[in-house]
Design a protein around this motif. Structure first.
Motif, PDB file in Angstrom:
ATOM      1  N   LEU A 193     -31.221   0.897   3.853  1.00 53.40           N
ATOM      2  CA  LEU A 193     -31.600   0.007   4.960  1.00 53.40           C
ATOM      3  C   LEU A 193     -30.733  -1.246   4.980  1.00 53.40           C
ATOM      4  O   LEU A 193     -30.326  -1.738   6.029  1.00 53.40           O
ATOM      5  CB  LEU A 193     -33.078  -0.404   4.833  1.00 53.40           C
ATOM      6  N   LEU A 194     -30.446  -1.736   3.770  1.00 54.62           N
ATOM      7  CA  LEU A 194     -29.660  -2.969   3.667  1.00 54.62           C
ATOM      8  C   LEU A 194     -28.195  -2.735   4.066  1.00 54.62           C
ATOM      9  O   LEU A 194     -27.579  -3.572   4.713  1.00 54.62           O
ATOM     10  CB  LEU A 194     -29.734  -3.483   2.221  1.00 54.62           C
ATOM     11  N   ASN A 195     -27.668  -1.579   3.675  1.00 51.01           N
ATOM     12  CA  ASN A 195     -26.238  -1.321   3.919  1.00 51.01           C
ATOM     13  C   ASN A 195     -25.967  -0.477   5.149  1.00 51.01           C
ATOM     14  O   ASN A 195     -24.905   0.099   5.287  1.00 51.01           O
ATOM     15  CB  ASN A 195     -25.632  -0.608   2.703  1.00 51.01           C
ATOM     16  N   TRP A 196     -26.930  -0.352   6.002  1.00 51.81           N
ATOM     17  CA  TRP A 196     -26.776   0.490   7.196  1.00 51.81           C
ATOM     18  C   TRP A 196     -25.503   0.100   7.950  1.00 51.81           C
ATOM     19  O   TRP A 196     -25.350  -1.049   8.354  1.00 51.81           O
ATOM     20  CB  TRP A 196     -27.989   0.310   8.106  1.00 51.81           C
TER      21      TRP A 196
ATOM     22  N   THR B  92     -30.927  -4.304   9.478  1.00 50.30           N
ATOM     23  CA  THR B  92     -32.245  -3.713   9.738  1.00 50.30           C
ATOM     24  C   THR B  92     -33.321  -4.761  10.024  1.00 50.30           C
ATOM     25  O   THR B  92     -34.122  -4.590  10.948  1.00 50.30           O
ATOM     26  CB  THR B  92     -32.653  -2.822   8.543  1.00 50.30           C
ATOM     27  N   VAL B  93     -33.336  -5.846   9.270  1.00 50.21           N
ATOM     28  CA  VAL B  93     -34.396  -6.853   9.488  1.00 50.21           C
ATOM     29  C   VAL B  93     -34.335  -7.482  10.877  1.00 50.21           C
ATOM     30  O   VAL B  93     -35.341  -7.970  11.380  1.00 50.21           O
ATOM     31  CB  VAL B  93     -34.359  -8.022   8.478  1.00 50.21           C
TER      32      VAL B  93
ATOM     33  N   GLU C   9     -36.763   4.035  13.616  1.00 44.34           N
ATOM     34  CA  GLU C   9     -35.697   5.044  13.664  1.00 44.34           C
ATOM     35  C   GLU C   9     -34.933   5.117  12.348  1.00 44.34           C
ATOM     36  O   GLU C   9     -34.603   6.192  11.866  1.00 44.34           O
ATOM     37  CB  GLU C   9     -34.728   4.769  14.822  1.00 44.34           C
ATOM     38  N   ARG C  10     -34.636   3.975  11.777  1.00 43.01           N
ATOM     39  CA  ARG C  10     -33.886   3.989  10.514  1.00 43.01           C
ATOM     40  C   ARG C  10     -34.728   4.562   9.372  1.00 43.01           C
ATOM     41  O   ARG C  10     -34.259   5.407   8.609  1.00 43.01           O
ATOM     42  CB  ARG C  10     -33.401   2.577  10.167  1.00 43.01           C
TER      43      ARG C  10
ATOM     44  N   LEU D 233     -35.994  11.913   6.938  1.00 46.36           N
ATOM     45  CA  LEU D 233     -35.659  13.251   7.432  1.00 46.36           C
ATOM     46  C   LEU D 233     -34.269  13.735   7.021  1.00 46.36           C
ATOM     47  O   LEU D 233     -33.856  14.829   7.362  1.00 46.36           O
ATOM     48  CB  LEU D 233     -35.778  13.296   8.965  1.00 46.36           C
ATOM     49  N   GLY D 234     -33.512  12.894   6.323  1.00 48.97           N
ATOM     50  CA  GLY D 234     -32.168  13.318   5.905  1.00 48.97           C
ATOM     51  C   GLY D 234     -31.089  12.971   6.927  1.00 48.97           C
ATOM     52  O   GLY D 234     -29.996  13.513   6.886  1.00 48.97           O
ATOM     53  N   TYR D 235     -31.402  12.043   7.848  1.00 50.18           N
ATOM     54  CA  TYR D 235     -30.416  11.604   8.838  1.00 50.18           C
ATOM     55  C   TYR D 235     -30.176  10.102   8.813  1.00 50.18           C
ATOM     56  O   TYR D 235     -30.180   9.459   9.853  1.00 50.18           O
ATOM     57  CB  TYR D 235     -30.838  12.043  10.256  1.00 50.18           C
ATOM     58  N   PRO D 236     -29.971   9.531   7.620  1.00 46.27           N
ATOM     59  CA  PRO D 236     -29.601   8.116   7.618  1.00 46.27           C
ATOM     60  C   PRO D 236     -28.129   8.012   7.978  1.00 46.27           C
ATOM     61  O   PRO D 236     -27.403   9.010   7.886  1.00 46.27           O
ATOM     62  CB  PRO D 236     -29.807   7.712   6.158  1.00 46.27           C
TER      63      PRO D 236
END
Ligand SMILES: [Zn+2]
Length: 660
Positions: free
Chosen positions: A58-61, A67-68, A77-78, A84-87
């Motif tokens: 989440l932090l390195n998206w 993300t915040v 969504e994230r 689900l394996g789709y980051p």
């Protein structure tokens, strides 16, 4: 502040049958009612707490918006994408875009873990299935009660990780654990207006429908069922083998194309096909949500999307625009495309005049991009794309560009091809395929860590010694045909996801192998299902047969509880003299066909169901074609399973043996 997690646990209680005696594992879809082993997919000592890994993602998206800073819809969504394996992982790719990369393998393992643990709210489903269904209903409703969904998903996640990490009693503690606090900070921070995300209101921990009342499991099932029935879409790229053959035609007519050029062309072609899937995946995830994907692998992608009559046109349009610069999607080889547009323009500067094809800053303009590799060009270039199993596609026999010496080698005067400057007349597509292939090879080796470094000879690193082509047997039968009712479809979705995630982990492990010289094994997918392995020189004690043996063992172990064991047919060809790679690949392909024939022959004796084809229209049962006993095939024996059915053993045909 006391954080109360009790709510979610109260909700979970008393909802019918639970998974196993410890209330942890979900049933394994690849077995007859046995349970998954969650710890097979995630090792707490090596991998750490799953919540910390999620926090890191989440932090390195890789996106401009942290993300915040997203609204709650974006956060959902994230978070759901990760489950689900789709980051989105490094360089903005999804794990399945480059599934052998270690980052991808880890992200898929996390999702596999979530598919191996039951969900507290819906114990008959795995946690991954539950989140997928909750998310899909949320999309179908037009994203109502987002905050409710975000909180419920987060706390169900906490619960599932607690179950996995500790025992049930531990998991019922009401205080938030350190890792949970970190994850909540990554999602919502702890500024004042996010306070409600940290506070749990017991009565609100239900999945709300648009009217604010609770969704039952039956509501969710019927809601999704209604949509899937009539809105199921499948895209598949067809004629891939023929297309690669067409684009690498110059070899077959005996032109002195340097070996490395030829290899780059072949791998470039398969990478281009992969990049179409990356584009497709991105379009589907962003337009319909990650949970709309039913199956994703084996050269096709299937998803559902409601009431969109023009879906075929829209998706195809997005595919044909895949090479263009786009603010929303970055092509995995974007840098190569940009560089080459410029290089090509410089080479043919009289045709692509500055005043027409450069912008004010002196850079290639959008007209140049669309002229070289825009929608119309891509439509002509790429192999046919089938929608919902439509058939009868023919690959055009006409050269893509008759004036290009690589498309139409007859026109070539036989000059050498050593440097790009000497290439002679050629089309942009060929230049791009070549450079993408070159870059893909670099990227493929760049992540390797393991292997033998001693006596690494630079010469040998670049010489391919042997090729293996392998194809899994009877996948149709393995995955099963029935899709209704709801439970069958869920089973098939889980089977497909679990197969892909585990398959790519196996291949990734094989490529980064301790027994091999560093970086000496490469793999590429040529047409969705089959895999080509290339081994470079310098491995005295290890050969492709051993590599195949290892794949076979890992594959059988990963699906050990399945009644039919996974098996494959493989062909191996080893360099004898100075054969070009393409001819080595062809030899391996024909060896693979022999192995397949022999496998079918053995199956017809030991487990006949594997070679029977059901024609759904005529209701006839037919035995498969091309069954033949081939002398000289090797049956891979797997010592772990002494009582295995003979038909479930993999078969290898080694061309070298034949010639001795
Ligand atoms: Zn060409």
């Amino acid at each position: 502040m006391e954080y109360n997690l009790q709510g979610v646990f109260v909700v979970a209680a008393g909802r019918g049958p639970v998974a196993d005696s410890d209330n942890i594992a979900a049933t394994d879809p690849w077995s007859n009612g046995k349970f998954c082993t969650p710890e097979d997919h995630w090792n707490l000592d090596d991998d750490g707490c799953p919540l910390l890994y999620i926090s890191e993602l989440l932090l390195n998206w890789p996106d401009n918006t942290p993300t915040v800073d997203l609204d709650v819809e974006g956060k959902i969504e994230r978070l759901v994408g990760i489950i689900l394996g789709y980051p989105k992982i490094s360089r903005g790719m999804y794990p399945l875009d480059w599934p052998t990369h270690p980052e991808s393998v880890k992200a898929l393992r996390l999702s596999l873990l979530f598919d191996s643990i039951s969900c507290d709210m819906f114990p008959e489903w795995s946690f991954r299935t539950s989140i997928s269904n909750i998310h899909q209903v949320y999309w179908l409703d037009g994203k109502h009660h987002s905050k409710n969904k975000c909180k419920t998903i987060t706390y169900l996640l906490f619960k599932v990780v607690r179950k996995f990490k500790t025992n049930i009693e531990e998991s019922n503690k009401s205080n938030l654990a350190k890792e949970e606090i970190i994850l909540l900070s990554r999602l919502h921070s702890s500024s004042n207006n996010s306070r409600s995300f940290w506070e749990m209101d017991e009565t609100n921990l239900v999945i709300k429908n648009p009217h604010g009342s609770e969704y039952t499991i039956e509501d969710i099932k019927s809601k999704i069922d209604d949509v899937v029935k009539d809105n199921d879409h499948e895209f598949k790229i067809t004629k891939i083998h023929d297309w690669i053959k067409k684009m690498t035609l110059i070899d077959t007519v005996q032109y002195p194309l340097p070996e490395s050029v030829r290899h780059n062309m072949i791998s470039g072609c398969s990478v281009i096909i992969e990049s179409i899937f990356a584009n497709l995946r991105n379009t589907i995830v962003t337009t319909f949500g990650a949970s709309s994907i039913l199956t994703d692998g084996g050269g096709r992608i299937r998803f559902y999307a409601e009431h969109d009559k023009n879906i075929e046109d829209k998706i195809k349009k997005s595919i044909y625009n895949t090479f263009l610069i786009n603010n929303e999607v970055t092509h995995p080889f974007n840098n190569i495309i940009m560089e080459n547009v410029e290089m090509y323009r410089d080479k043919y500067h009289t045709k692509y005049k500055d005043e027409l094809y450069k912008n004010k800053r002196g850079m290639p303009n959008t007209e140049l991009f669309s002229k070289l590799i825009g929608e119309d060009v891509a439509k002509d270039l790429l192999p046919p794309i089938s929608y919902n199993k439509s058939n009868n596609f023919e690959l055009s026999k006409k050269p893509f560009d008759p004036s290009c010496h690589l498309c139409n080698p007859v026109a070539w005067n036989g000059e050498p091809w050593e440097k790009y400057a000497d290439w002679g007349q050629h089309c942009f597509a060929h230049k791009l395929i070549f450079e993408i292939g070159k870059s893909a090879k670099k990227r493929d080796i760049s992540w390797r860590k393991k292997g033998k470094y001693v006596d690494l000879k630079v010469d040998e690193m670049f010489q391919i010694e042997a090729i293996a082509v392998m194809d899994l047997n009877s996948l149709g039968i393995m995955f099963g045909g029935k899709e209704e009712p709801f439970e069958y479809r869920m089973l098939k979705i889980r089977k497909s996801f679990r197969f892909n995630a585990q398959w790519w982990k196996i291949i990734s492990d094989i490529l980064d192998n301790n027994e091999l010289k560093f970086g000496s094994l490469t793999a590429w997918v040529a047409a969705g299902d089959d895999l080509t392995l290339a081994l470079r020189k310098g491995n005295e004690k290890y050969d492709l047969i051993m590599v195949l043996q290892e794949i076979d063992e890992k594959l059988k172990w990963a699906f050990k509880d399945n009644d039919i064991k996974f098996s494959f047919g493989a062909g191996v060809a080893r360099k004898q003299n100075k054969e070009p790679i393409l001819s080595l690949i062809k030899q391996a392909q024909s060896a693979e066909k022999k192995a397949k024939r022999h496998w079918k022959y053995r199956a017809s004796i030991y487990d006949k169901q594997l070679v029977i084809v059901h024609d759904f229209e005529t209701k006839e049962k037919k035995i498969k074609e091309n069954i033949e006993e081939i002398v000289g095939c090797t049956v891979l024996d797997n010592s772990c399973y002494s009582d295995m059915n003979e038909a479930h053993k993999s078969i290898v045909y080694n061309l070298e043996v034949e010639e001795e």
